[in-house]
Enzyme design. Sequence first.
Site, PDB file in Angstrom:
ATOM      1  CE  LYS A  73      -4.319  -1.961   1.899  1.00 26.26           C
ATOM      2  NZ  LYS A  73      -5.281  -1.852   2.911  1.00 26.26           N
ATOM      3  CG  ASP A 109      -9.340  -0.313   3.260  1.00 27.52           C
ATOM      4  OD1 ASP A 109     -10.089  -0.938   2.674  1.00 27.52           O
ATOM      5  OD2 ASP A 109      -8.251  -0.439   3.598  1.00 27.52           O
TER       6      ASP A 109
HETATM    7  P1  NAP Z   1      -1.445  -3.189  10.479  1.00 25.07           P
HETATM    8  O1  NAP Z   1      -1.233  -1.663   9.683  1.00 25.07           O
HETATM    9  O2  NAP Z   1      -0.356  -4.061  10.731  1.00 25.07           O
HETATM   10  O3  NAP Z   1      -1.835  -2.402  11.984  1.00 25.07           O
HETATM   11  C1  NAP Z   1      -2.141  -3.371  13.177  1.00 25.07           C
HETATM   12  C2  NAP Z   1      -2.383  -2.614  14.399  1.00 25.07           C
HETATM   13  O4  NAP Z   1      -2.707  -3.599  15.248  1.00 25.07           O
HETATM   14  C3  NAP Z   1      -1.151  -1.581  14.785  1.00 25.07           C
HETATM   15  O5  NAP Z   1      -2.042  -0.288  15.423  1.00 25.07           O
HETATM   16  C4  NAP Z   1      -0.598  -2.739  15.912  1.00 25.07           C
HETATM   17  O6  NAP Z   1      -0.235  -1.795  16.967  1.00 25.07           O
HETATM   18  C5  NAP Z   1      -1.937  -3.319  16.523  1.00 25.07           C
HETATM   19  N1  NAP Z   1      -1.635  -4.357  17.328  1.00 25.07           N
HETATM   20  C6  NAP Z   1      -1.087  -5.571  16.716  1.00 25.07           C
HETATM   21  N2  NAP Z   1      -0.958  -6.498  17.591  1.00 25.07           N
HETATM   22  C7  NAP Z   1      -1.498  -6.087  18.643  1.00 25.07           C
HETATM   23  C8  NAP Z   1      -1.539  -6.554  20.233  1.00 25.07           C
HETATM   24  N3  NAP Z   1      -1.168  -7.633  20.484  1.00 25.07           N
HETATM   25  N4  NAP Z   1      -2.039  -5.515  21.130  1.00 25.07           N
HETATM   26  C9  NAP Z   1      -2.755  -4.214  20.663  1.00 25.07           C
HETATM   27  N5  NAP Z   1      -2.488  -3.818  19.390  1.00 25.07           N
HETATM   28  C10 NAP Z   1      -2.035  -4.527  18.401  1.00 25.07           C
HETATM   29  O7  NAP Z   1      -2.780  -3.846  10.067  1.00 25.07           O
HETATM   30  P2  NAP Z   1      -4.083  -3.031   9.072  1.00 25.07           P
HETATM   31  O8  NAP Z   1      -3.731  -3.467   7.718  1.00 25.07           O
HETATM   32  O9  NAP Z   1      -4.341  -1.716   9.685  1.00 25.07           O
HETATM   33  O10 NAP Z   1      -4.995  -3.893   9.587  1.00 25.07           O
HETATM   34  C11 NAP Z   1      -5.997  -4.195  10.820  1.00 25.07           C
HETATM   35  C12 NAP Z   1      -7.113  -5.103  10.919  1.00 25.07           C
HETATM   36  O11 NAP Z   1      -8.261  -4.642   9.954  1.00 25.07           O
HETATM   37  C13 NAP Z   1      -6.658  -6.456  10.124  1.00 25.07           C
HETATM   38  O12 NAP Z   1      -7.403  -7.495  11.053  1.00 25.07           O
HETATM   39  C14 NAP Z   1      -7.125  -6.525   8.917  1.00 25.07           C
HETATM   40  O13 NAP Z   1      -7.386  -7.631   8.309  1.00 25.07           O
HETATM   41  C15 NAP Z   1      -8.410  -5.545   8.985  1.00 25.07           C
HETATM   42  N6  NAP Z   1      -9.021  -4.657   7.787  1.00 25.07           N
HETATM   43  C16 NAP Z   1      -9.953  -5.075   7.153  1.00 25.07           C
HETATM   44  C17 NAP Z   1     -10.635  -4.348   6.057  1.00 25.07           C
HETATM   45  C18 NAP Z   1     -11.923  -4.881   5.773  1.00 25.07           C
HETATM   46  O14 NAP Z   1     -12.238  -4.567   4.616  1.00 25.07           O
HETATM   47  N7  NAP Z   1     -12.909  -5.302   6.469  1.00 25.07           N
HETATM   48  C19 NAP Z   1      -9.729  -3.737   5.511  1.00 25.07           C
HETATM   49  C20 NAP Z   1      -8.452  -3.353   5.966  1.00 25.07           C
HETATM   50  C21 NAP Z   1      -8.006  -4.077   7.208  1.00 25.07           C
HETATM   51  P3  NAP Z   1       1.253  -1.170  17.032  1.00 25.07           P
HETATM   52  O15 NAP Z   1       0.927   0.216  16.157  1.00 25.07           O
HETATM   53  O16 NAP Z   1       1.457  -0.954  18.497  1.00 25.07           O
HETATM   54  O17 NAP Z   1       2.051  -2.143  16.371  1.00 25.07           O
END
Ligand code: NAP
Length: 281
Positions: A73, A109
Amino acid sequence: MTREITARTGHAGVIGAPVRHSLSPTLHNAAYQALDLDLVYGAYEVQPGQAAAALAGATALGFVGISVTTPHKDAIAKAADARTRRVELLGAANSVAIKGGKSLADSTDGVGLLADLARSSGFDPSGVRCAVLGAGGAARDVVLSFADAGADEVVVVNRSFAKAAVAAELAGDRGRVGSLDELAAFDVIVNATSIGLLPAGESDEIARSFAAHLHDGQLVVDLVYRPSRTLFLELALASGARARNGLGMLVHQAARQVEFFTGLEAPIEAMWASVEQEATS
Ligand code: NAP
């Protein structure tokens, strides 16, 4: 019914790694079939570091657009010829429309989430207080979308403070960093962390801490859609809150991409029907 692919068929697709689990081909192909477009959408495993090459290839091949998922991305936001304001602010893109050999990157999104909430429950974000759990790519897009749509306050709760502060800035003077023990005060709580990817034992404990202060009258969203009801949403429902998973966001972000690539109104019912099985899994 499968459309015949001929020498005239147009192309689009999603790039990512991994990408084989993606529902984007199902959603987009359902849309193109319903719109009676001679357009086929595939999934392309593109290794880290190859995003710009993939975009150049898609452009050279005359693709109408590409969807972009992890880990490309940020790279695609930089590689595209032009960017929407959303992409300029987020530094990340989940879609690129290609026209006349030029690419324009967008991020659908957050607007997809708001479109789903509006359609499913008539939800209006203007004037609400919203808390976003997480500060990654999805969380930042959600923060920007709530702020753009007129939310009164957008608070980011994240384990890393520095990332939370960067995300909260997207909401300008209506954004700030918050904590889990404040969650009772919000109208909407969106879990945009990736805890759903952790082993069950580990994620359960975190989900319980996220849900400790939820109550009736709140709208609680989890961006995860597999499973259709996470422990966080189960706990939200048990506390009397309304709950929504991420499937609608997935459908509506894809619908925005269909419109971005083709200029036509997305056939939302056909797109929902194509992922009906996910809704009950
Ligand atoms: P990302 O950029 O990797 O961000 C992950 C976030 O989760 C970060 O803020 C991280 O905290 C936090 N995190 C990870 N492990 C954690 C833990 N053990 N305890 C507390 N916080 C934790 O991921 P993303 O791309 O934003 O995606 C996030 C979620 O949204 C995923 O489940 C993805 O599948 C979902 N999603 C869904 C859609 C949809 O269309 N439904 C679209 C996009 C994403 P830190 O900042 O401290 O590392």
